[in-house]
Design a protein around this motif. Structure first.
Motif, PDB file in Angstrom:
ATOM      1  N   VAL A 159       1.108  -5.890 -15.625  1.00  0.00           N
ATOM      2  CA  VAL A 159       2.306  -6.284 -15.321  1.00  0.00           C
ATOM      3  C   VAL A 159       2.446  -6.333 -13.853  1.00  0.00           C
ATOM      4  CG1 VAL A 159       4.539  -4.814 -15.180  1.00  0.00           C
ATOM      5  CG2 VAL A 159       3.108  -4.631 -17.208  1.00  0.00           C
ATOM      6  N   TYR A 160       1.934  -5.505 -13.014  1.00  0.00           N
ATOM      7  CA  TYR A 160       1.785  -5.694 -11.561  1.00  0.00           C
ATOM      8  C   TYR A 160       1.285  -7.233 -11.156  1.00  0.00           C
ATOM      9  CZ  TYR A 160       3.141  -0.713 -11.471  1.00  0.00           C
ATOM     10  OH  TYR A 160       3.415   0.316 -11.571  1.00  0.00           O
ATOM     11  N   GLU A 161       0.079  -7.427 -11.882  1.00  0.00           N
ATOM     12  CA  GLU A 161      -0.651  -8.878 -11.496  1.00  0.00           C
ATOM     13  C   GLU A 161       0.424  -9.997 -11.945  1.00  0.00           C
ATOM     14  OE1 GLU A 161      -4.307  -7.995 -13.986  1.00  0.00           O
ATOM     15  OE2 GLU A 161      -4.946  -9.375 -12.536  1.00  0.00           O
ATOM     16  N   ARG A 162       1.174  -9.916 -12.728  1.00  0.00           N
ATOM     17  CA  ARG A 162       2.214 -11.080 -13.193  1.00  0.00           C
ATOM     18  C   ARG A 162       3.304 -11.395 -12.176  1.00  0.00           C
ATOM     19  NH1 ARG A 162       6.381 -10.138 -18.012  1.00  0.00           N
ATOM     20  NH2 ARG A 162       4.555  -9.540 -19.044  1.00  0.00           N
ATOM     21  N   PHE A 163       3.667  -9.958 -11.404  1.00  0.00           N
ATOM     22  CA  PHE A 163       4.492 -10.172 -10.733  1.00  0.00           C
ATOM     23  C   PHE A 163       4.265 -10.337  -9.076  1.00  0.00           C
ATOM     24  CE2 PHE A 163       6.777  -8.423 -14.335  1.00  0.00           C
ATOM     25  CZ  PHE A 163       7.753  -9.272 -14.590  1.00  0.00           C
ATOM     26  N   GLY A 164       2.779 -10.607  -8.898  1.00  0.00           N
ATOM     27  CA  GLY A 164       2.505 -10.659  -7.646  1.00  0.00           C
ATOM     28  C   GLY A 164       2.169  -9.447  -6.840  1.00  0.00           C
ATOM     29  N   LEU A 165       2.184  -8.458  -7.619  1.00  0.00           N
ATOM     30  CA  LEU A 165       1.872  -6.932  -7.082  1.00  0.00           C
ATOM     31  C   LEU A 165       0.396  -6.612  -7.045  1.00  0.00           C
ATOM     32  CD1 LEU A 165       5.496  -5.649  -8.163  1.00  0.00           C
ATOM     33  CD2 LEU A 165       4.809  -6.358  -5.958  1.00  0.00           C
ATOM     34  N   ALA A 166      -0.557  -7.657  -6.976  1.00  0.00           N
ATOM     35  CA  ALA A 166      -1.993  -7.077  -6.789  1.00  0.00           C
ATOM     36  C   ALA A 166      -2.433  -7.843  -5.703  1.00  0.00           C
ATOM     37  CB  ALA A 166      -2.497  -7.354  -8.171  1.00  0.00           C
ATOM     38  N   GLY A 167      -3.722  -7.168  -5.181  1.00  0.00           N
ATOM     39  CA  GLY A 167      -4.191  -7.978  -4.127  1.00  0.00           C
ATOM     40  C   GLY A 167      -4.472  -6.759  -3.066  1.00  0.00           C
ATOM     41  N   PRO A 168      -5.321  -7.244  -1.964  1.00  0.00           N
ATOM     42  CA  PRO A 168      -5.385  -6.450  -0.814  1.00  0.00           C
ATOM     43  C   PRO A 168      -4.233  -6.057  -0.216  1.00  0.00           C
ATOM     44  CG  PRO A 168      -6.752  -8.545  -0.522  1.00  0.00           C
ATOM     45  CD  PRO A 168      -5.865  -8.663  -1.800  1.00  0.00           C
ATOM     46  N   GLY A 169      -4.275  -4.675   0.330  1.00  0.00           N
ATOM     47  CA  GLY A 169      -3.147  -3.970   0.695  1.00  0.00           C
ATOM     48  C   GLY A 169      -1.985  -3.280  -0.365  1.00  0.00           C
ATOM     49  N   ALA A 170      -2.540  -3.668  -1.861  1.00  0.00           N
ATOM     50  CA  ALA A 170      -1.902  -3.023  -2.923  1.00  0.00           C
ATOM     51  C   ALA A 170      -2.498  -1.620  -2.890  1.00  0.00           C
ATOM     52  CB  ALA A 170      -1.844  -3.864  -3.967  1.00  0.00           C
ATOM     53  N   ILE A 171      -1.671  -0.590  -3.223  1.00  0.00           N
ATOM     54  CA  ILE A 171      -2.240   0.843  -3.267  1.00  0.00           C
ATOM     55  C   ILE A 171      -1.798   0.934  -4.629  1.00  0.00           C
ATOM     56  CG2 ILE A 171      -2.478   3.107  -2.195  1.00  0.00           C
ATOM     57  CD1 ILE A 171      -1.286   1.569   0.545  1.00  0.00           C
ATOM     58  N   MET A 172      -2.763   1.444  -5.378  1.00  0.00           N
ATOM     59  CA  MET A 172      -2.132   1.754  -6.803  1.00  0.00           C
ATOM     60  C   MET A 172      -2.422   3.331  -6.936  1.00  0.00           C
ATOM     61  SD  MET A 172      -1.364  -0.711  -8.627  1.00  0.00           S
ATOM     62  CE  MET A 172      -1.226  -2.478  -7.697  1.00  0.00           C
ATOM     63  N   GLY A 173      -1.732   4.339  -7.138  1.00  0.00           N
ATOM     64  CA  GLY A 173      -1.635   5.475  -7.311  1.00  0.00           C
ATOM     65  C   GLY A 173      -2.226   5.895  -8.376  1.00  0.00           C
ATOM     66  N   HIS A 174      -3.188   7.077  -8.588  1.00  0.00           N
ATOM     67  CA  HIS A 174      -3.765   7.606  -9.652  1.00  0.00           C
ATOM     68  C   HIS A 174      -4.601   6.574 -10.285  1.00  0.00           C
ATOM     69  CE1 HIS A 174      -1.022  10.693  -9.167  1.00  0.00           C
ATOM     70  NE2 HIS A 174       0.089   9.870  -8.909  1.00  0.00           N
ATOM     71  N   ALA A 175      -4.548   5.532 -11.152  1.00  0.00           N
ATOM     72  CA  ALA A 175      -5.385   4.667 -11.872  1.00  0.00           C
ATOM     73  C   ALA A 175      -6.402   5.391 -12.554  1.00  0.00           C
ATOM     74  CB  ALA A 175      -6.036   3.885 -10.827  1.00  0.00           C
ATOM     75  N   ILE A 176      -6.037   6.266 -13.632  1.00  0.00           N
ATOM     76  CA  ILE A 176      -6.939   7.188 -14.146  1.00  0.00           C
ATOM     77  C   ILE A 176      -7.588   6.538 -15.513  1.00  0.00           C
ATOM     78  CG2 ILE A 176      -7.138   9.488 -15.232  1.00  0.00           C
ATOM     79  CD1 ILE A 176      -5.003  10.451 -13.316  1.00  0.00           C
ATOM     80  N   HIS A 177      -6.448   6.076 -16.333  1.00  0.00           N
ATOM     81  CA  HIS A 177      -6.582   5.823 -17.735  1.00  0.00           C
ATOM     82  C   HIS A 177      -6.582   4.228 -17.927  1.00  0.00           C
ATOM     83  CE1 HIS A 177      -6.014   9.842 -18.775  1.00  0.00           C
ATOM     84  NE2 HIS A 177      -4.847   9.765 -18.183  1.00  0.00           N
TER      85      HIS A 177
END
Ligand code: GUN
Ligand code: ZN
Length: 427
Positions: free
Chosen positions: A250-268
């Motif tokens: 979902v984030y990738e599709r909207f341009g919300l991935a890449g250096p400087g993206a900070i994903m909280g948790h990312a467990i599962h």
């Protein structure tokens, strides 16, 4: 100015380099600070004071870079340690009602002051924080950080659905208000504005698209959000975005991935998501006290071999302002996954690792000439139980580990921000 004590610097990432090659330790070391920057770190013998140069003697204390909290909600300071809920009902029961109280600018300012007092008391010299959806809540925290000289990032929470009406913005308003904050604060002194769509469930596709467009227009801003914290949340995302391959998609599709993206948790995470995080160069904030407190799960710190990972308190879903306590929680979660993290790895996550996630890894996070002088002195014998254990230590790491596992704000013996002493001893 010189600060003397035991100095500890990193020469390399201990998740990717053999441990013996990654740390530089001077048993009697000295740090020289000129003009808010570190200009030398060396054995004290080889770095004598120049005539008239002030010397701060910290004895056996361990000098290292100030702690960096890669993900926290300053707005949740008053609801830390709220009992008995999991993520979605924790948000509805405690969090959203509290965030609504920050509609009052005076209240937001009081919470911001308390938050910074607590973080500094715990040796945190930089944090990347969520405010609330009220733009003035960002003014409150950055306005309090500025006179203290702190390097800090903060973001207005963008949220246009699935939250109480008074907290909602719209895709356009979230964009305009964040853009206004960037114009006001981003790059002023040591401050930054983080683009902050809260998480996929509280943003419409239009809002995520607007956040992506805003990030494309301001690519040096950090972009922070939450990813795959609890199974119920992941199922909700799948229902809200039926066409997405997975949550990170979902984030990738909207341009919300890449250096400087900070994903909280990312467990599962799925195997695809783990690979995509690495391929896009996105970062992760590991929030271990929160992950156990809210019952979320056990993060795989092995991700730090391929993805930038920083440590985070996630206050107030996290249960402590102490980065030492947070490192202890990371250690325990590592044990539960069969991977005991080495003290070098824990300290890395709390300093250089978090700095890298924020893309400030060349400015803060390590004791090294050229870095900004954000420095922490840790008393490695701050309580009787720690002192008696440290006495038995046979090497540096064994000397440090009791403070990681048992230490708290009593271990913080000194804090310098931009070379200025900010703890009580600094007056
Ligand atoms: N997911 C969305 N919002 C939040 C929050 O405020 N805290 C935590 N821990 N997870 C979230
Ligand atoms: Zn969070």
């Amino acid at each position: 100015m010189l600060i003397r004590g035991q100095t500890l610097s990193f020469a390399a990432n201990p998740f990717r380099t053999p441990r013996d090659a990654c740390a530089l330790h001077h048993r009697r070391g000295a740090i020289r600070i000129d003009d808010a920057r570190i200009t030398a770190v060396a054995p004290a013998d080889s770095l004598p004071p120049t005539p008239g140069e002030p010397v701060v003697e910290m004895g056996d204390a361990l000098l290292l870079a100030g702690f960096i909290d890669a993900h926290a909600h300053y707005s949740q300071t008053r609801i830390i340690a709220s009992w008995g809920r999991r993520l979605i009902d924790w948000l509805e029961t405690y969090t959203f009602p509290e965030e609504m109280r920050l509609a009052d600018p005076a209240y937001a300012a009081a919470v911001a002051r308390d938050y910074l007092d607590l973080t500094l008391a715990n040796g945190i010299t930089t944090a990347c924080v969520y405010a609330t959806s009220h733009p003035h809540s960002v003014d409150a925290i950055l306005g309090a950080a500025q006179p203290r000289g702190l390097r800090m990032a903060a973001g207005k929470v963008m949220m246009d659905r699935n939250a109480p009406e008074p907290l909602l913005d719209t895709a356009q308003r979230g964009y305009d208000e964040t853009r206004g904050l960037i114009a006001r604060w981003h790059g002023v002194d040591r401050l930054a504005v983080a683009i902050t769509p809260r998480f996929a469930p509280t943003s419409s596709p239009d809002q995520l698209e607007a956040a992506g467009a805003l990030w494309a227009a301001h690519p040096d801003c950090p972009m922070q959000t939450h990813l795959s914290e609890q199974p119920e949340e992941i199922a909700w995302v799948a229902a809200l975005f039926p066409d997405a391959t997975d949550y990170f998609g979902v984030y990738e599709r909207f341009g919300l991935a890449g250096p400087g993206a900070i994903m909280g948790h990312a467990i599962h995470l799925t195997a695809r998501e783990r690979a995509a995080l690495a391929e896009t160069g996105s970062g992760i904030a590991h929030c271990p006290t929160s992950n156990s407190f809210i019952g979320s799960g056990l993060f795989d710190a092995g991700l730090a071999e391929t993805v930038p990972v920083g440590l985070a308190t996630d206050v107030g879903g996290g249960s402590s302002f102490s980065m030492l306590r947070t490192m202890a929680a990371a250690y325990e979660i590592g044990q539960l996954r069969g991977r005991p993290l080495h003290p070098a790895q824990l300290l890395w996550l709390a300093t250089q690792g978090a700095a890298d996630v924020l893309r400030w890894g060349d400015r803060i996070g390590n004791l090294e000439a050229g870095r900004e002088a954000d420095i922490l002195a840790l008393d490695l014998a701050s309580t009787p139980v720690i002192a008696q254990r440290a006495t038995r230590a046979e090497d540096l790491w064994e000397q440090i580990f009791p403070t990681i596992m048992l230490g708290d704000d009593r271990a913080i013996a000194g804090v310098w921000v931009g070379g200025k002493r900010l703890d009580a001893a600094g007056g």
